[in-house]
Design an enzyme around this catalytic site. Structure first.
Site, PDB file in Angstrom:
ATOM      1  N   LYS A  65       0.843  -1.202   0.000  1.00 30.54           N
ATOM      2  CA  LYS A  65       0.000   0.000   0.000  1.00 30.54           C
ATOM      3  C   LYS A  65       0.880   1.255   0.000  1.00 30.54           C
ATOM      4  O   LYS A  65       0.635   2.198  -0.754  1.00 30.54           O
ATOM      5  CB  LYS A  65      -0.937  -0.006   1.223  1.00 30.54           C
ATOM      6  CG  LYS A  65      -2.048  -1.051   1.098  1.00 30.54           C
ATOM      7  CD  LYS A  65      -2.814  -1.264   2.389  1.00 30.54           C
ATOM      8  CE  LYS A  65      -3.812  -2.411   2.207  1.00 30.54           C
ATOM      9  NZ  LYS A  65      -4.523  -2.782   3.437  1.00 30.54           N
ATOM     10  N   GLN A 109      -4.714  -1.526   9.679  1.00 32.68           N
ATOM     11  CA  GLN A 109      -4.602  -2.835   9.031  1.00 32.68           C
ATOM     12  C   GLN A 109      -5.201  -3.913   9.938  1.00 32.68           C
ATOM     13  O   GLN A 109      -4.847  -4.024  11.104  1.00 32.68           O
ATOM     14  CB  GLN A 109      -3.118  -3.141   8.749  1.00 32.68           C
ATOM     15  CG  GLN A 109      -2.899  -4.416   7.969  1.00 32.68           C
ATOM     16  CD  GLN A 109      -3.448  -4.365   6.547  1.00 32.68           C
ATOM     17  OE1 GLN A 109      -3.320  -3.373   5.842  1.00 32.68           O
ATOM     18  NE2 GLN A 109      -4.095  -5.442   6.128  1.00 32.68           N
ATOM     19  N   ASP A 132     -11.113   2.795   4.123  1.00 32.96           N
ATOM     20  CA  ASP A 132     -11.454   1.374   3.984  1.00 32.96           C
ATOM     21  C   ASP A 132     -12.972   1.158   3.926  1.00 32.96           C
ATOM     22  O   ASP A 132     -13.437   0.087   3.550  1.00 32.96           O
ATOM     23  CB  ASP A 132     -10.889   0.577   5.185  1.00 32.96           C
ATOM     24  CG  ASP A 132      -9.620  -0.191   4.823  1.00 32.96           C
ATOM     25  OD1 ASP A 132      -9.367  -0.381   3.612  1.00 32.96           O
ATOM     26  OD2 ASP A 132      -8.891  -0.603   5.748  1.00 32.96           O
TER      27      ASP A 132
END
Ligand code: NAD
Length: 302
Positions: A65, A109, A132
């Site tokens: 990422k 994460q 997200d």
């Protein structure tokens, strides 16, 4: 006239393999011009990534990422914590990042170590920086068909289908897997596009009776060779989200790729299918967040 040998005929009958890497590269190219426009307004899109613990897969995802951000000119910052990190410390960091005008997107994460309350963490991220798309506000937006941050993996699948010009309206879609991250948002997004959607999961009895009806089959269970050729309708579009590492070290999806390919019209490989799209959609969500913030600031100053 071309003479078709037996082998040629077999080959032409095989489904098209979707090149997720190439599609992702095309989308990233178009994102570059959006970053350039922002920079002309003195705005650098910024993403903050929080990683807790030493899960090796998470470390690889975070590295990918951050590298992708750098390639596109997105500023990224990484916050690493040990497995025994204290949840209040992470909550405080998220609040600081919420208040930081240079950060447009915040990503924690997953998975988090077991002593964390994931809901608390995700709800602390400002809904306007939730790239997200896991904050309840954004989940609600998805349910009512008015999403601000579509969750990256299913959003990537939608983009793949659009790129391949797969008609969705009125089609039978079967989603195998009902997680909050992939299966459920996937089903909602395709229902929003007027597909008839069925969701299967680990407790579904006789999976094949559902999958065989699918015009579009999306599989996100995390189980190698869960989907075998007899479970797939001839001419179906098969999207394999699964990522499994075999004891041999080989990376495979949830679909018996070689056999299913002989029946499918279109199929995504693993790796190189959905995976590259997920990160691309994270970049897109971060850029969109920066654009929205900039547009808002402009309209306030008028
Ligand atoms: P998860 O474990 O949270 O959910 C798995 C879902 O699959 C559950 O709903 C479960 O009920 C269902 N399931 C499990 N076994 C099943 C079976 N035998 N039959 C039917 N349903 C079954 O997993 P997740 O986070 O949704 O991820 C699913 C898979 O997708 C994993 O392999 C993961 O690594 C992969 N993944 C890939 C990407 C990507 O970018 N390509 C992104 C996220 C997840």
């Amino acid at each position: 006239m071309k003479h078709i040998t037996h082998n040629d005929a077999d080959l032409t009958a095989f489904g098209k393999i979707v090149d997720g890497k190439a599609i992702a590269a095309t989308i990233r190219q178009s994102l570059k011009s959006r970053v350039k426009k922002l920079k002309e307004q003195n705005v650098i899109p910024g993403l903050a990534v929080i990683l807790v613990g030493d899960n090796p897969a998470s470390a690889v995802y975070v590295r990918n990422k951050l590298r992708s951000c750098a390639e596109l000119g997105i500023a990224s910052s990484k916050f690493l914590f040990p497995t025994d990190a204290s949840p209040p410390d992470i909550l405080r960091l998220i609040e600081d990042l919420n208040a930081n005008p240079e950060v447009h997107g915040i990503l924690v994460q997953l998975p988090l170590p077991p002593h964390f309350n994931v809901t608390d963490i995700l709800e602390t991220i400002s809904a306007s920086k939730d790239v997200d798309g896991f904050h309840l506000y954004n989940v609600g937006g998805l349910v009512v068909g008015n999403t601000v941050f579509p969750p990256c993996t299913p959003y990537g699948v939608v983009k793949l289908l659009e790129h391949e010009r797969v008609p969705i309206e009125g089609k039978n879609v079967v989603v195998v897997g009902a997680s909050n991250i992939v299966g459920k948002p996937m089903a909602l997004m395709l229902m929003q596009k007027d597909a008839t959607v069925c969701i299967c999961h680990a407790k579904t009895r006789d999976l094949a009776q559902f999958t065989i009806l699918a015009d579009i089959l999306v599989v996100a269970a995390g189980y190698p060779k869960l989907i075998l050729a007899p479970m797939v309708k001839t001419g179906a579009v098969v999207i394999d989200v699964g990522i499994n590492r075999l004891p041999t070290g080989q990376l495979v999806g949830d679909v018996d790729f070689e056999e299913v390919r002989k029946k499918a019209a279109l199929i995504t490989p693993v790796p190189g299918g959905v995976g590259p799209m997920t990160v691309t959609m994270l970049l897109e969500n971060t850029i969109s967040a920066a654009e929205r913030k900039t547009a808002k600031a402009d309209s306030i100053s008028i």
